[in-house]
Design an enzyme around this catalytic site. Structure first.
Site, short mmCIF file in Angstrom:
data_model
loop_
_atom_site.label_atom_id
_atom_site.label_comp_id
_atom_site.label_asym_id
_atom_site.label_seq_id
_atom_site.Cartn_x
_atom_site.Cartn_y
_atom_site.Cartn_z
N PRO A 155 19.01 -1.25 -1.85
CA PRO A 155 17.90 -0.97 -0.92
C PRO A 155 17.13 -2.24 -0.61
O PRO A 155 16.76 -2.99 -1.51
CB PRO A 155 17.04 0.02 -1.70
CG PRO A 155 17.34 -0.27 -3.14
CD PRO A 155 18.77 -0.69 -3.19
N MET A 156 16.90 -2.49 0.68
CA MET A 156 16.20 -3.70 1.10
C MET A 156 15.26 -3.37 2.24
O MET A 156 15.68 -2.75 3.23
CB MET A 156 17.20 -4.78 1.54
CG MET A 156 18.08 -5.30 0.42
SD MET A 156 19.43 -6.35 1.03
CE MET A 156 20.61 -5.12 1.60
N GLN A 209 15.90 5.88 -0.74
CA GLN A 209 14.95 5.36 -1.72
C GLN A 209 13.50 5.44 -1.22
O GLN A 209 13.20 5.06 -0.09
CB GLN A 209 15.25 3.91 -2.08
CG GLN A 209 14.38 3.43 -3.24
CD GLN A 209 14.51 1.96 -3.54
OE1 GLN A 209 14.01 1.12 -2.80
NE2 GLN A 209 15.18 1.63 -4.64
N CYS A 238 10.64 -3.10 -7.17
CA CYS A 238 10.10 -4.05 -6.21
C CYS A 238 9.01 -4.91 -6.85
O CYS A 238 8.00 -4.38 -7.34
CB CYS A 238 9.53 -3.33 -4.99
SG CYS A 238 8.85 -4.45 -3.75
N LYS A 277 15.85 3.03 -9.76
CA LYS A 277 16.20 1.60 -9.81
C LYS A 277 15.09 0.88 -10.58
O LYS A 277 13.92 0.96 -10.20
CB LYS A 277 16.34 1.02 -8.41
CG LYS A 277 16.90 -0.39 -8.37
CD LYS A 277 17.22 -0.82 -6.94
CE LYS A 277 17.92 -2.18 -6.95
NZ LYS A 277 17.04 -3.26 -7.41
N HIS A 305 18.27 -3.90 -12.50
CA HIS A 305 18.23 -5.30 -12.08
C HIS A 305 18.02 -6.15 -13.33
O HIS A 305 17.09 -5.91 -14.09
CB HIS A 305 17.10 -5.53 -11.09
CG HIS A 305 17.22 -6.82 -10.34
ND1 HIS A 305 17.30 -8.05 -10.96
CD2 HIS A 305 17.30 -7.09 -9.01
CE1 HIS A 305 17.41 -9.00 -10.07
NE2 HIS A 305 17.42 -8.44 -8.87
N GLY A 339 22.21 -7.97 -9.62
CA GLY A 339 21.82 -9.34 -9.90
C GLY A 339 23.01 -10.28 -9.98
O GLY A 339 23.95 -10.04 -10.74
N ALA A 362 22.19 -7.35 -2.95
CA ALA A 362 21.11 -7.32 -1.96
C ALA A 362 21.15 -8.59 -1.11
O ALA A 362 21.85 -8.63 -0.10
CB ALA A 362 19.76 -7.16 -2.67
N GLU A 363 20.43 -9.62 -1.51
CA GLU A 363 20.35 -10.85 -0.72
C GLU A 363 21.73 -11.45 -0.41
O GLU A 363 21.99 -11.82 0.74
CB GLU A 363 19.48 -11.87 -1.44
CG GLU A 363 17.99 -11.56 -1.39
CD GLU A 363 17.39 -11.74 0.00
OE1 GLU A 363 17.87 -12.62 0.74
OE2 GLU A 363 16.45 -11.01 0.34
#
Length: 534
Positions: A155-156, A209, A238, A277, A305, A339, A362-363
């Site tokens: 989720p971003m 989410q 987050c 998460k 994470h 991660g 994610a990134e």
């Protein structure tokens, strides 16, 4: 038959009520078809449930077995859509059922269906109309019902929207999360709700989410999306300033009671499974206790994470896979690791090191949407440094993404965000193209203009490759200057998102205050009138 199971390519929850009640074939709606299928006595309950289930990708195999034909060859994963995305499967299945005798059923088809049903004992989730908190799938049954997905789109905020999810599913992702959704805004602001959550028939498995600190408001939001997803996830990871100010995400790690209450509320009253998460703490013991509390509260799947709340930047510190491995050993529900997943090879190493049941990216996935493709769509020449993606491969993906944004309406700010992530490294060399992207008005930044811009960039990259043999850009600014610019852009995006959220919340508060003032004034007027009358 296709209309029965395939809503429009992109629809919001506000459209769905009308779609469900629309007659799809002569003689009835979805409920009428369901009643007809239930009349097939010889089938027994399990095949009928599977016929009504969303996982239509299993049925071509059933039909092939019943007809004696072999399964068609499966192309490489990165060249095909997820099996859930095919709209031809439901059509062929329902057509076969329509040809069968409605009273007795087709014995060959039903026998094949029973065999397929028993193979692997894959659990089947109840349909949205029949799902209740009591009969929903849990833990491993829930995970198996989604197909044991290994490769997840994390989720971003403003980035894991429908168009991007569909792109990554084509290139190997087997499950996806929506962007983080603010529960209160989702319930109270129709404009926000319409923009932030869209889905389509091929967008499964899907976890929606939410961030929240109020169990009742979270439940209200979750019930809206429950018919359109496989599960609802709660964000406890987050670490951004917006989460600190709103008291949600990783900043609830200091308030275990609220974390427990949020999860247990959904677990007890939502008709689909709840997932979570989380992040790790500095010490392993607290990390394990926290994860076990989350599990005990009712989370049916936990994504972990491997960084703490304070470790925001992936470049600063490696994710703690060893912590994830130890936590995994202590939990009974499926665990996903998050991660340091920058390539498909690293995803495999993470699965081996952590023992996790799947991984999230994610990134790195924003920089390489084909990250989960096997074989790799864009294999790096240096496995130790898979990013940025070499050559013009991401230009190809960007053209595909732009096409998807025309099918699935996407806000331009999200589109620009993806462009910067996918081809940003090359823009540090071709700064005139970056300036156009940053300074051009939204009115002129049409889909055709962006396609031409992408083709121009691709041509320049190929020219560099042909004349200099380079596959990676040479920035015109120093690494330090580029890092400062990237940090400034990230901060600006974070501040803009916070301002949008604060503005929306303030508008809701003002609206509520105005209504309360109006109600109070009406009561005062009524009392005065009564006194005068007396």
């Amino acid at each position: 038959a296709s209309a029965l199971v395939c809503p429009p390519p992109s629809f919001t929850v506000d459209h769905h009520a009308r779609w469900r009640e629309t007659p799809c074939i002569p003689g009835g709606s979805m409920h009428a078809i369901a009643r007809r299928l239930l009349d097939i006595r010889a089938a027994g309950p399990r095949p009928v449930v599977q016929i009504l289930d969303r996982r239509w990708h299993r049925w071509p195999k059933v039909l092939a077995q019943s007809s004696g034909h072999k399964d068609p060859p499966t192309p490489p994963r990165h060249h095909r859509l997820s099996s859930r995305a095919s709209s031809s499967h439901p059509t062929s299945t329902l057509s076969a059922m329509a040809d069968a005798d409605p009273a007795a059923g087709d014995p060959t088809l039903l026998a094949a269906a029973a065999a397929e049903s028993d193979h692997g004992d894959t659990p089947v989730a109840p349909t949205p109309d029949l799902a209740t908190p009591a009969n929903k799938l849990r833990s491993w049954d829930f995970f198996r019902s989604m197909g044991n997905p290994k490769y997840h789109v994390a989720p971003m905020v403003d980035q894991s929207e429908l168009a991007f999810r569909m792109l990554t599913r084509k290139y190997g992702a087997t499950c996806a999360y929506t962007p983080m959704i603010h529960a209160r805004l989702f319930v109270e602001d129709p404009k926000y709700r319409k923009e932030i959550f869209t889905t389509c028939e091929g967008d499964r498995p899907l976890l929606v989410q939410f961030c929240a600190n109020d169990p009742e408001k979270l439940l209200e939001a979750a019930k809206i999306v429950a018919p359109f997803c496989d599960g609802v996830d709660i964000n406890f990871g987050c670490p951004q300033r917006i989460a600190k100010k709103g008291r949600y995400g990783a900043f609830l790690m200091d308030d275990w009671e609220t974390v427990h209450n949020l999860i247990s509320k959904l677990n007890e009253e939502l008709p689909v499974p709840v997932t979570a998460k989380i992040r790790v703490y500095d010490d392993l013991e607290t990390s394990i206790k926290y994860a076990k509390m989350v599990e005990a509260a009712g989370a049916q799947l936990i994504a972990i994470h491997g960084r703490t709340r304070e470790q925001k930047r992936a470049s600063d510190v490696r994710a703690n896979w060893a912590f994830i491995n130890e936590i995994k050993k202590q939990l009974k529900v499926p665990v996903l690791a998050n991660g340091d997943i920058r390539s498909f090879a690293e995803a495999q190493r993470c699965l081996e090191a952590t023992g996790a049941d799947g991984v999230l990216s994610a990134e790195p996935l924003l920089e390489s949407p084909s990250l989960f493709s096997d074989p790799p769509f864009a294999p790096p020449t240096d496995a130790a440094s898979p990013l940025p993606v070499e050559g013009d491969k991401n230009c190809e993906l960007l053209l595909e993404y732009l096409e998807l944004t025309e099918t699935y309406t996407t806000p331009l700010r999200m589109v620009k965000g993806h462009i910067h992530k996918m081809v940003g490294p090359w823009l540090s060399e071709f700064t005139d193209l970056r300036d156009w992207l940053n300074k051009e008005t939204y009115a002129n930044m049409t889909a055709d203009a962006l396609r031409k811009w992408t083709l121009e960039l691709s041509g320049r990259i190929n020219h560099v490759r042909a004349t200099e043999g380079r596959l990676r850009p040479i920035p015109r600014k120093s690494e330090r200057a580029l890092a400062r610019e990237a940090a400034a852009e990230g901060l600006a995006a974070s501040i803009a998102e916070q301002e949008r959220e604060e503005s929306a919340v303030a508008a809701l508060d003002a609206k509520r205050q105005k209504l309360n003032h109006h109600d109070t004034g009406a009561e005062t007027h009524g009392t005065t009138a009564a006194v005068v009358a007396n």
